[in-house]
Write an enzyme that holds these catalytic residues in place. Structure first.
Site, short mmCIF file in Angstrom:
data_model
loop_
_atom_site.label_atom_id
_atom_site.label_comp_id
_atom_site.label_asym_id
_atom_site.label_seq_id
_atom_site.Cartn_x
_atom_site.Cartn_y
_atom_site.Cartn_z
N ASP A 68 45.82 34.27 45.61
CA ASP A 68 46.79 33.20 45.88
C ASP A 68 48.18 33.73 45.57
OD1 ASP A 68 47.81 30.74 46.58
OD2 ASP A 68 47.31 29.77 44.68
N LEU A 69 48.50 34.88 46.16
CA LEU A 69 49.70 35.61 45.76
C LEU A 69 50.92 35.19 46.57
CD1 LEU A 69 50.71 37.62 43.74
CD2 LEU A 69 50.02 39.48 45.27
#
Length: 300
Positions: A208-209
């Site tokens: 979830d960068l």
């Protein structure tokens, strides 16, 4: 806010003197805890999804194990079903060129963490057992949306059947996505291997960068927070980094110096942005469903 307003299992014996609300995302409530031994960070939720905080803690530990020292990952000090207590990061918030270079190099090394065992790894906390959850875990979350992390030896099968198909079904069912998306995804399934691009072994992904999950401290060091870790294709993280911005071009350049990307990787960026777009459509509606449909349609 008083200490007794926080879950007792998180703050017992921490000698909390004050708890101050801070920014911490759209899902959990976040606090700075001033204690007799220095500040700490806490996040809690009144009604968390099952295993939400435990899986975040597992992801933080995996990142701490595999990330180069150039990148910090907060230490988990306390965890329970209702929240986490982590070390406090004193933010600066202004990444410089060297900060971006350090992140790009470190991310490339992180993505190489699973290259040894391959899809038949041993299943310990650090080794992949396939494309999917840490240590073979079959459940996870993107934001607060449940996702299937059941491991499979095939990345295209994982991405199509475990990730995209359930999200499309839910988004259509909740009227957040045009029903035409279901048929388009079915049309694309025979081309899954081509669309997903080459990969030989699972990479450990942050998962979830986006820009808000990278912090920069007062010394200029990068920190990764709020992971949704799983074993998958490195281009998943890189596509997410480009979806909402927040990362400089030096970051990608440095990544490629360490680990050159496969041919046509830029053509796959919208493909790997589909999952977060679908999650945002489910959670927030708005134009995210239309953006997801456009991304799908370009591959017909």
């Amino acid at each position: 806010m008083e200490e007794d307003s926080l879950p007792a299992d998180l703050v017992a014996d921490l000698q909390v003197q004050r708890a101050t609300p801070v920014r911490g995302g759209d899902i959990a409530q976040a606090y700075r805890l001033d204690t007799a031994h220095g500040p700490l960070f806490a996040k809690t939720h009144a009604s968390p999804s099952p295993g939400m905080f435990e899986r975040e803690a597992a992801g933080l530990r995996a990142l701490r194990e595999h990330c180069p020292e150039e990148v910090g990952v907060p230490q988990v000090l306390r965890e329970s079903s209702s929240g986490l207590v982590l070390e406090w990061i004193e933010e600066d918030g202004m990444p410089a060129r060297q900060t971006e270079v350090a992140l790009g190099r470190s991310l490339a090394h992180l993505h190489g963490a699973g290259s040894g065992p391959g899809v038949d790894g041993s299943g310990t906390s650090g080794d992949p057992v396939g494309f999917g959850g840490l240590a073979g875990d079959s459940h996870g979350y993107l934001g607060s949306v449940p996702v299937d992390l059941t491991p499979t030896p095939s990345w295209p099968e994982f991405y199509l059947r475990r990730r995209l198909a359930p999200l499309v079904t839910r988004a259509v069912g909740e009227c957040r996505l045009d029903p035409a998306a279901t048929g388009i995804l079915s049309e694309l399934e025979p081309r899954a291997e081509e669309l997903c691009g080459p990969i030989s072994s699972p990479a450990l992904l942050h998962g979830d960068l986006w820009g808000g999950n990278r912090l920069v401290d007062t010394t200029g060091r990068n920190w990764l927070i709020d992971p949704a870790c799983f074993w998958g294709h490195p281009e998943v993280d890189l596509a997410m980094m480009q979806l909402f911005g927040g990362f400089g071009p030096e970051c990608l350049d440095a990544y490629q110096e360490v680990s050159p990307l496969a041919d046509n990787w830029r053509e796959r960026v919208p493909w790997y942005q589909l999952a977060p777009l679908l999650v945002h459509a489910i959670l927030f509606g708005g134009g995210y469903g239309a953006a997801a449909l456009r991304a799908l349609t370009r591959y017909r």
